[in-house]
Design an enzyme around this catalytic site. Structure first.
Site, mmCIF file in Angstrom:
data_model
loop_
_atom_site.group_PDB
_atom_site.id
_atom_site.type_symbol
_atom_site.label_atom_id
_atom_site.label_comp_id
_atom_site.label_asym_id
_atom_site.label_seq_id
_atom_site.Cartn_x
_atom_site.Cartn_y
_atom_site.Cartn_z
ATOM 1 N N HIS A 142 0.852 -1.193 0.000
ATOM 2 C CA HIS A 142 0.000 0.000 0.000
ATOM 3 C C HIS A 142 0.884 1.238 0.000
ATOM 4 C CE1 HIS A 142 -2.193 3.169 2.427
ATOM 5 N NE2 HIS A 142 -3.010 2.986 1.407
ATOM 6 N N ASN A 143 0.551 2.202 -0.878
ATOM 7 C CA ASN A 143 1.355 3.428 -0.989
ATOM 8 C C ASN A 143 2.847 3.083 -0.992
ATOM 9 O OD1 ASN A 143 -0.967 4.916 -1.072
ATOM 10 N ND2 ASN A 143 -0.816 5.710 1.017
ATOM 11 N N GLU A 172 1.687 -0.059 -5.662
ATOM 12 C CA GLU A 172 0.727 1.031 -5.883
ATOM 13 C C GLU A 172 1.452 2.301 -6.318
ATOM 14 O OE1 GLU A 172 -2.986 3.271 -3.623
ATOM 15 O OE2 GLU A 172 -1.516 2.139 -2.460
ATOM 16 N N ASP A 174 0.394 6.319 -6.974
ATOM 17 C CA ASP A 174 -0.570 7.423 -6.942
ATOM 18 C C ASP A 174 -0.063 8.526 -7.864
ATOM 19 O OD1 ASP A 174 -1.911 5.939 -5.135
ATOM 20 O OD2 ASP A 174 -1.468 7.178 -3.398
ATOM 21 N N HIS A 187 1.514 11.154 -2.129
ATOM 22 C CA HIS A 187 0.240 10.964 -1.439
ATOM 23 C C HIS A 187 -0.523 12.280 -1.480
ATOM 24 C CE1 HIS A 187 -1.998 9.070 2.225
ATOM 25 N NE2 HIS A 187 -2.582 8.804 1.075
ATOM 26 N N GLU A 221 -3.425 4.570 -9.264
ATOM 27 C CA GLU A 221 -4.489 5.453 -8.782
ATOM 28 C C GLU A 221 -4.330 6.773 -9.534
ATOM 29 O OE1 GLU A 221 -5.769 7.463 -4.618
ATOM 30 O OE2 GLU A 221 -5.274 5.329 -4.590
ATOM 31 N N ASP A 514 16.270 -16.959 35.656
ATOM 32 C CA ASP A 514 17.705 -16.665 35.568
ATOM 33 C C ASP A 514 18.471 -17.601 34.633
ATOM 34 O OD1 ASP A 514 17.373 -14.605 37.375
ATOM 35 O OD2 ASP A 514 17.789 -15.874 39.108
#
Length: 765
Positions: A142-143, A172, A174, A187, A221, A514
């Site tokens: 994503h992005n 992706e 944009d 973005h 996109e 321990d």
């Protein structure tokens, strides 16, 4: 020459045994070799070796062959294969000549990839890659261009190189109008930096098939005007060239999507496409949401109504109904046309050459309301799920619920390391990390509801029996509250099953105080899975703290990638830190829980008590005897009620647990193993450095043999403890109180109360 001795707080006994001369606090070369031998010889591995060597200091060819077949579940093991192991892993030339494997060679072998819990065959593509794309999970980002959060971080082309080499197959982009007629990537409506679209395409072209040849999906996109859309199409065709040519891809008449095998070396452009009713000579046209359209990820969709909330600008805005699309860019879209989800039920029967995008919030609600219909939609077309826009910090959602519903492209923020990205890596590592994982057959056709308590009625379930044996070289927590603490950790192991809701489960071992160097747990954890094909097994090591717990490390593995037998689980990102386990997987036909065992135990105990009382107590001969006769008569009339011959004292086993057990090594009673070291100390031969050993971050240690890996051999003392540390004392107190209550009730039984006898049986359950 003397070697300065650094006191190892976790190995004071070994240091005292090695430092034997008058110069206390320093070691000679011989003493150092002795000390190194003491701390490097794994007692669990040594016990395992002498178990299969009939108490000898080495394993011959027959011993090694029997170990590989009985414990590691290997088939067709030949003597030549065993000789190869000895030649490769045995450091002692004398042992090589005699064709035996000593403790050093056995340790080297178990620390090699052959002893890892991950199936080495899964480092390569091992699944059928000739089925339609809809039958695969596809690694998606994503992005992709962002290096950090969604508001202020940098956009860099390097991120495309990183995710593609990490196995991601859907990236992706944009796209927005940029200066000088060149489209840019960033973005939208944020302060993230901008990069050129052309640079992004060139990076994708360079790294798309550097690790695997299976197809890359370019999720565009598009926010550009028509002139810059034409520029985008020009860059794609000039840079990618024949990677965009799909003319030679033959698909059948059903218009199902082609397979990853057919699309090798190809880049699929996912985007909007002009409707068929537009003039073929037109260079551009309008695309409405009714015809096609991808969800705008800069806006958060409301389920009801047509209004969305703009996260950045904090004002209500109307969704754009149409956009102007260039013919040149539209023609590059063939099998992955972006469409909106209108009706989840009817759309499942439409053309499969399309992709829909939904945010996580909307997909979750659909999954809650119409899970079966969502699965049906995913059987027909591709569906992409992306993070909510409220995740401005680039955090990730849990991908497993969407994988359960057969969602193909579950897009994650690859720049944000954490639990969710670790699950994603484990998912796709099962098929050579090629970015495609074949879905189970039950998800590819037919009705399926992942939210049901029994989603696959009548199907065999799997039982995972994990014995957590020991740990090796566990480090201190990196981010503990006390910083780089001087004290030693108190580790415990937590195992989590991640899959269908009915399969999700979590259990943990006790705490070892321990000891981070070689803690021993020796605890068994049992899990039942309805659909192991999509389940992940997550091993986590924690440091128990009085005010909480600190995370040490983890390893997540697909269930189908786990190897049976004695295996090492290496913590991800650490050199030598590991836990040693025994893995056993059984097929079962019904639910197996220890509550059923407890039920049988209590019923039979109560019956035995009633029998004794009816025979020896004057009052019991009247009231209790009648109650006993009624109990016996009920057993005769009810075939599901276990008879007295099935008493746990006589070896009763649940019918759902397999009875077949692999043979144990001869002359090696299991109860003798832990005591054997007291009679036979560790070998004192001088240590020699291993030759041609394969360390490669893979370890192993000792447990019971595979004959003890199923529930056939479990007794009540081996049941797993789920309470760390001081909680064990609480359990002991409760048990004493229950015992006292039981004695009190037994005194009441002697006062001839048949009604109470029936209540008591169920109270014990």
């Amino acid at each position: 020459m003397f070697y300065t001795f650094f006191h190892l707080k976790e190995n004071p006994v070994h240091s005292q045994e090695a430092d034997t001369d008058e110069n206390q606090g320093s070691l000679t070369f011989e003493e150092f070799c002795t000390f190194y031998k003491l701390i490097s010889t794994r007692r669990d591995l040594y016990l395992l070796m002498i178990t299969y060597s009939n108490h000898k200091e080495h394993m011959d060819l027959n011993d090694l062959q029997r170990f590989l077949e009985n414990e590691q579940k290997m088939v067709n093991v030949t003597k030549d294969y065993c000789k190869m192991i000895i030649n490769q892993f045995e450091p002692c030339s004398e042992n090589q000549t005699r064709m035996v494997l000593g403790i050093d060679g056995f340790t080297n072998y178990m620390r090699s990839p052959a002893g890892d819990v991950f199936n080495p065959e899964h480092y390569q593509v091992n699944q059928d890659m000739t089925q339609p794309l809809t039958n695969y999970y596809i690694a998606s980002s994503h992005n992709t261009y962002l290096t950090g959060d969604q508001l202020l971080s940098q956009s860099r082309v390097d991120m495309y190189a990183y995710v593609l080499q990490a196995g991601c197959r859907c990236v992706e982009v944009d796209c927005w109008d940029g200066p000088d007629g060149e489209p840019i990537v960033h973005h939208g409506y944020t302060l993230t930096s901008k990069i050129l679209f052309k640079d992004v395409v060139e990076t994708i072209n360079k790294y798309a098939f550097a690790k695997t040849q299976y197809p890359v999906i370019l999720s565009i996109e598009n926010h550009c005007t028509v002139p810059q859309q034409k520029k985008m199409a020009q860059h794609l065709m000039e840079v990618l060239q024949d990677k965009l040519d799909l003319s030679n891809i033959n698909v059948n008449e059903s218009r199902r999507l082609p397979s990853p095998e057919l699309l090798k070396g190809k880049v699929l452009v996912k985007g909007k496409k002009l409707p068929a009713n537009i003039d073929a000579d037109a260079e551009e046209g309008d695309v409405s949401d009714e015809d096609s359209g991808d969800e705008d990820e800069e806006e958060e969709e409301q389920i009801n109504g047509d209004v969305r909330f703009c996260v950045l600008c904090k004002f209500l805005c109307r969704r754009r109904k149409t956009m102007r699309l260039s013919r040149a860019l539209s023609d590059l879209v063939k099998y992955t046309k972006s469409v909106r989800v209108h009706d989840i039920e009817t759309q499942a029967y439409m053309c499969s050459w399309q992709v829909s995008s939904l945010n996580e919030s909307l997909t979750k609600q659909i999954l809650q309301l119409k899970p079966a219909q969502l699965v049906r939609l995913n059987q027909r077309q591709l569906l992409r799920v992306y993070p909510s826009n409220y995740r401005v910090d680039s955090s990730n959602f849990n991908p497993q619920p969407f994988w359960n519903a057969r969602c193909h492209l579950v897009a994650l923020n690859y720049q944000t390391e954490g639990r969710m990205l670790q699950l994603n890596r484990a998912k796709f590592a099962a098929n050579g990390n090629c970015g495609y994982v074949l879905k189970p057959k039950c998800l590819c056709k037919g009705a399926f509801n992942p939210m049901l308590e029994d989603p696959l009625p009548g199907h065999r379930k799997s039982q995972l029996v994990l014995k957590i044996i020991s740990g090796q070289q566990l480090p201190k927590p990196k981010d503990s509250m006390l910083g780089d603490r001087g004290e030693i950790i108190d580790p415990f192991v937590e195992v989590e099953i991640i899959g269908l809701p009915i399969d999700c489960n979590k259990q943990q071992t006790r705490v070892v105080d321990d000891n981070g160097f070689n803690p021993m747990w020796e605890e068994t954890l049992v899990f039942t899975l309805h659909m192991p094909q999509i389940a992940l097994v997550r091993f986590m090591v924690w440091d128990h703290d009085p005010i909480g717990r600190d995370f040490i490390g983890q390893r997540t593995i697909a269930f189908k990638s786990m190897m049976p037998g004695y295996r090492h689980v290496y913590l991800e990102g650490m050199e030598e830190a590991s836990i040693f386990v025994h893995v056993a997987i059984n097929d079962i036909t019904g639910k197996v829980t220890f509550y059923y065992i407890s039920f049988l135990f209590c019923i039979n105990v109560a019956t035995e008590i009633l029998t004794v009382m009816a025979q020896g107590h004057p009052l019991a001969r009247t009231s209790c005897g009648k109650e006993l006769e009624r109990t016996k008569q009920k057993r005769v009339n009810d075939p599901d009620t276990p008879s007295s011959k099935d008493s746990p004292f006589k070896g009763h086993r649940s019918q759902s647990v397999p009875r077949r057990r692999p043979p144990s090594p001869p002359n090696t009673p299991h109860h003798v193993r832990k005591d054997f070291l007291n009679q036979h100390p560790l070998p004192q031969c001088s240590y020699s450095a291993p030759k041609n050993s394969l360390y490669n971050n893979h370890n192993l240690a000792e447990s019971e043999s595979s004959s003890l890996s199923s529930l056939d051999s479990l007794d009540l003392s081996t049941l797993p403890s789920r309470f760390p540390g001081n909680q064990q004392q609480t359990m002991g107190t409760l048990q004493r109180e229950m015992n006292a209550l039981f004695e009190q009730k037994m005194r009441e039984i002697r006062c001839h109360s048949p009604l109470f006898l029936r209540v008591r049986v169920f109270f014990l359950i």
